[in-house]
Motif scaffolding. Structure first.
Motif, short mmCIF file in Angstrom:
data_model
loop_
_atom_site.label_atom_id
_atom_site.label_comp_id
_atom_site.label_asym_id
_atom_site.label_seq_id
_atom_site.Cartn_x
_atom_site.Cartn_y
_atom_site.Cartn_z
N THR A 194 26.39 17.38 -33.35
CA THR A 194 27.17 17.70 -34.54
C THR A 194 28.52 16.99 -34.52
O THR A 194 28.98 16.48 -35.55
CB THR A 194 27.37 19.22 -34.64
OG1 THR A 194 26.11 19.87 -34.62
CG2 THR A 194 28.11 19.58 -35.92
N ALA A 249 22.85 24.86 -34.02
CA ALA A 249 21.93 23.88 -33.45
C ALA A 249 21.99 23.97 -31.93
O ALA A 249 23.03 24.23 -31.34
CB ALA A 249 22.31 22.47 -33.90
N ASP A 263 20.08 19.11 -40.67
CA ASP A 263 20.96 19.33 -39.52
C ASP A 263 21.50 17.99 -39.07
O ASP A 263 20.79 17.19 -38.44
CB ASP A 263 20.17 20.01 -38.40
CG ASP A 263 21.05 20.37 -37.20
OD1 ASP A 263 22.24 19.99 -37.20
OD2 ASP A 263 20.54 21.04 -36.28
N THR A 272 21.10 16.57 -35.41
CA THR A 272 19.82 16.20 -34.81
C THR A 272 19.16 15.01 -35.48
O THR A 272 18.18 14.48 -34.95
CB THR A 272 18.83 17.38 -34.87
OG1 THR A 272 18.63 17.76 -36.23
CG2 THR A 272 19.39 18.58 -34.09
N SER A 308 12.89 18.78 -46.06
CA SER A 308 13.96 19.69 -45.65
C SER A 308 14.07 20.83 -46.65
O SER A 308 13.78 20.67 -47.83
CB SER A 308 15.30 18.95 -45.56
OG SER A 308 15.24 17.92 -44.60
N TYR A 312 24.17 24.42 -40.64
CA TYR A 312 23.88 25.01 -39.33
C TYR A 312 25.09 24.93 -38.40
O TYR A 312 24.95 24.76 -37.19
CB TYR A 312 22.65 24.34 -38.68
CG TYR A 312 21.47 24.28 -39.60
CD1 TYR A 312 20.74 25.43 -39.90
CD2 TYR A 312 21.09 23.09 -40.21
CE1 TYR A 312 19.66 25.39 -40.76
CE2 TYR A 312 20.00 23.03 -41.07
CZ TYR A 312 19.30 24.19 -41.35
OH TYR A 312 18.24 24.15 -42.21
N SER A 313 26.29 24.96 -38.98
CA SER A 313 27.50 25.01 -38.16
C SER A 313 28.31 26.20 -38.62
O SER A 313 28.49 26.41 -39.82
CB SER A 313 28.31 23.72 -38.30
OG SER A 313 28.73 23.55 -39.64
N ASP A 356 22.95 28.77 -42.66
CA ASP A 356 24.05 28.00 -42.08
C ASP A 356 24.49 28.53 -40.74
O ASP A 356 24.99 27.79 -39.91
CB ASP A 356 25.25 28.04 -43.04
CG ASP A 356 25.13 26.98 -44.12
OD1 ASP A 356 24.18 26.20 -44.05
OD2 ASP A 356 25.98 26.96 -45.03
#
Length: 722
Positions: free
Chosen positions: A195, A52, A149, A152, A43, A184-185, A48
């Motif tokens: 999420t 997703a 993430d 996922t 990763s 990623y939010s 950010d």
């Protein structure tokens, strides 16, 4: 400790316990590599604000349409946002050694506090910055371990990501964080089913999820003015601002932050942390158990980083040493081959060369054959020596055999063959018995599982024309080379043994004249006290003793002897275990040669140094290197790792092909070389490890007699080669 004591002492515990230690070390190494590979190579910190993909059908309306601070603990979803004219300032993806200090300086300049959502891997790499964040009065939050993430990944990975980041924070600061921001939010509307599931599961573990309401989009690096515009609120509603102090170049972020904070102050906005903005305690003092766990995790990661770095350097060193060895042995072998051909051409009178012409050695030779339960091959061995073109006296010393070894030889009734029967005392005592009975000044020693070609004896003793030469090694060939195990040993004999002997010959530091075929001056043997039983490698011990006594030991490649190689992995293991263990004993016994002068010094500094690096240290680290290769295939670039292995294999193939050419051997067995690198090489490494542990423990190692198969034949295609 003497070599004799090293071989005779008995340990109170089983030597096999070291295999458990080795497995434990390799397991720990595997865990360290897996952790390091996961944290640094699976990763990476991304943006950010990249949402997703996925549906949001199961996301509660209270979340999708609520405030940025989400509390679903206890099964009830509650959200809240900062009060009017309050800006909760947050930073993601740090700490970064370049940009985080600059952000902190700007915040201190404006007397403002913020919330930093740290990535666990970055926190462990820069613990001082994490501590400075806390000491400056700022707030710490969890931004996962590797910036994965959470929407996922599977549940086990979610737990690892969240708890790993928490452990990093606790291990560095001693405080536990309750604020979580999933990577990623951005805002509530971007929350997907995946999420939300991760947020809800984390809530059961005590976390509040904090999203944002205003994205600076500084990750795009759109320019200072654009970032300032993105941070300009409309109306008086409270906001959670999203900026980044890590994950890339944040020069624009620092500049925009300074000007934006000045503007907020002028406009009367209150800028603070998330916890202060919504009235919650965002961190707590960690319990003793949590601190121990966090500290262990942090140091475990640091240790794994150190291990990987160390192994990387070891891998580089091993590669360099392997390459240097390949170039060195091939270059020296070519030089040795040219010198040998010139010498033989001069001796035959075929052409004039600038080398001294030495007289041909024609005097009779005594051949000593020590034999213990050699009924399967002793007839072939004796008949091959009797057929020698050189005059020989053959002494077969039956060392207390329990089979018909002596009877078989006596029944042959061959001229010039003497059988000596004695009680079993070991190979050194049998050789010494033969030495006492020898009639001639030149002695050839040959194992009972070995056959000679007719020209072997004559070719072997010719270097004795040089009065400085005290011993000569012949060229040992594998007779039973059928099957893949036989092919592997055949390659090893041609490449590993004979190339090295050419190098040792040129460097004047030959450590071993093999028991299968070696010639000696009888006077030289008597001067060093005959064949010693101090070690299990009496041939190596004897050779080193001769070198330390000032004698030259050389290699005669056209003196061929055919020997039986082990036909099973068990027999191979026992043979190489004894060889390696005995060699270690001999190296320890003759360690004083390192500080001596003359021939002894050459043996000590060149020969023993070569053996220590190539046959002890390199194999000792080889399993670690192999584990790292697997690590590289999984976590690094598998194409690059495979390419490096192929380059290494190509070097081995080219070196082997040249060695086979020097020995006039067909190249067909080389198709097994890749498999030899994958299987046979590892077996030999384990032999070295066990031998070293046995020697260090002082465990008594019994003599392992080789299995005999009765396969001794001189291949017709090789007879008469020169």
């Amino acid at each position: 400790m003497s070599a004799r004591r090293l071989s005779k002492r008995t340990a109170p515990v089983s030597v096999k316990a070291h295999w458990f230690i080795l497995l434990a070390v390799l397991f720990a190494l595997g865990v360290a590599l897996t952790l390091q590979g996961y944290m640094h190579h699976l990763s990476t910190v991304g943006h950010d604000s990249v949402p997703a993909d996925g549906s949001a059908g199961s996301v509660p309306n209270a979340v999708s349409q609520g405030g940025p601070v989400i509390d679903s603990r206890g099964g009830t979803v509650q959200t809240v946002r900062p009060p009017d004219r309050t800006m909760a300032l947050t930073f993601d993806d740090g700490p970064d050694p370049v940009w985080t200090p600059q952000v902190l300086d700007v915040l201190r300049k404006h007397d403002v506090h913020a919330t930093f959502y740290v990535v666990g891997t970055a926190a462990i790499e820069h613990p001082d910055l994490v501590r400075r964040i806390v000491e400056d009065g700022h707030e710490i939050g969890v931004h996962t371990l590797t910036h994965a993430d959470l929407g996922t990944v599977p549940e086990w990975q979610r737990q690892l990501e969240v708890q790993g980041a928490q452990d990093a924070i606790v291990g560095i600061t001693g405080r536990a964080a309750s604020l979580l921001r999933p990577p990623y939010s951005f805002d509530n509307g971007a929350v997907t089913d995946g999420t939300w599931s991760a947020m809800d599961a984390s809530a059961d573990e005590g976390y509040l999820t904090v999203l944002s309401t205003m994205d600076s989009e500084d990750w795009r690096r759109p320019g200072v003015a654009a970032i300032e515009q993105n941070l300009t609120p409309i109306g008086s509603q409270g906001q959670v601002l999203l900026l980044h102090d890590g994950g890339g170049d944040r020069e624009q972020t620092v500049a925009a932050l300074d000007s934006t904070l000045s503007r907020f102050a002028d406009e009367g906005y209150r800028v603070t942390t998330v916890g202060d903005a919504v009235g919650i305690e965002s961190t707590r003092q960690a319990s003793a158990v949590e601190r121990i766990s966090g500290t262990a995790f942090v140091w475990g990661v640091r240790l794994s980083d150190f291990v990987v770095t160390a192994i990387s350097w070891i891998l580089v060193a091993a590669g360099v040493v392997t390459l240097i060895r390949a170039v060195l042995v091939v270059g020296v072998a070519a030089f040795h081959n040219r010198a040998t051909r010139r010498s033989r051409a001069a001796g035959s009178g075929r052409r004039r060369v600038d080398v001294p012409v030495r007289p041909e050695i024609t005097e009779p030779v005594t051949v000593i054959v020590p034999a213990y339960n050699e009924a399967a091959g002793i007839e072939a061995a004796v008949r091959s020596i009797v057929a020698s073109t050189h005059p020989v006296e053959i002494i077969v010393v039956d060392d207390g055999s329990t089979d018909r070894t002596a009877d078989i030889v006596e029944a042959l009734g061959l001229p010039g063959v003497t059988v000596i029967r004695k009680e079993n005392g070991g190979k050194p005592s049998a050789l010494n018995a033969g030495l006492d009975a020898a009639s001639h000044g030149l002695v050839v020693m040959v194992d009972g599982d070995t056959v000679f070609e007719p020209e072997t004896v004559h070719a072997l003793i010719q270097p004795f024309a040089d009065p400085r030469v005290g011993a000569i090694s012949g060229n040992t060939k594998v007779a039973n080379r059928g099957g893949i195990l036989g092919a592997w040993q055949h390659i090893e004999y041609v490449v590993g043994f004979n190339l090295d002997r050419r190098l040792f010959d040129v460097a004047e530091c030959m450590p071993t004249v093999p028991g299968a075929i070696g010639a000696f001056r009888r006077d030289a043997l008597l001067r060093v006290g005959g064949v010693s039983d101090d070690t299990l490698a009496e041939d190596t011990d004897l050779t080193m003793a001769l070198c330390r006594d000032g004698w030259r030991v050389v290699y005669q490649d056209n003196a061929r002897a055919w020997t039986e190689a082990p036909a099973s992995l068990g027999a191979l293991w026992r043979q190489r275990y004894r060889w390696c263990y005995g060699t270690l004993q001999a190296m320890w016994k003759h360690r004083g040669a390192v500080v001596q002068r003359g021939a002894a010094g050459k043996l000590g500094r060149r020969g023993l140094g070569y053996l220590l690096v190539l046959q002890v240290l390199l194999p000792l680290f080889a399993p670690v290197v192999d584990v790292f290769a697997v690590y590289g295939l999984i976590f690094l670039d598998p194409v690059r790792i495979a390419g490096l292995w192929l380059v290494f294999l190509l070097v081995q193939v080219l070196m082997a092909a040249y060695a086979f050419r020097l020995d006039k051997e067909p190249l067909r067995p080389l198709w097994t070389l890749p498999l030899q690198q994958l299987v046979y090489r590892q077996l030999m490494y384990l032999v070295v490890i066990q031998s070293l542990v046995t020697a260090l423990a002082g465990v008594h190692l019994r003599w392992h007699r080789m299995e005999r198969y009765g396969s001794l034949r001189v291949p017709a295609a090789t007879q008469g080669q020169t």
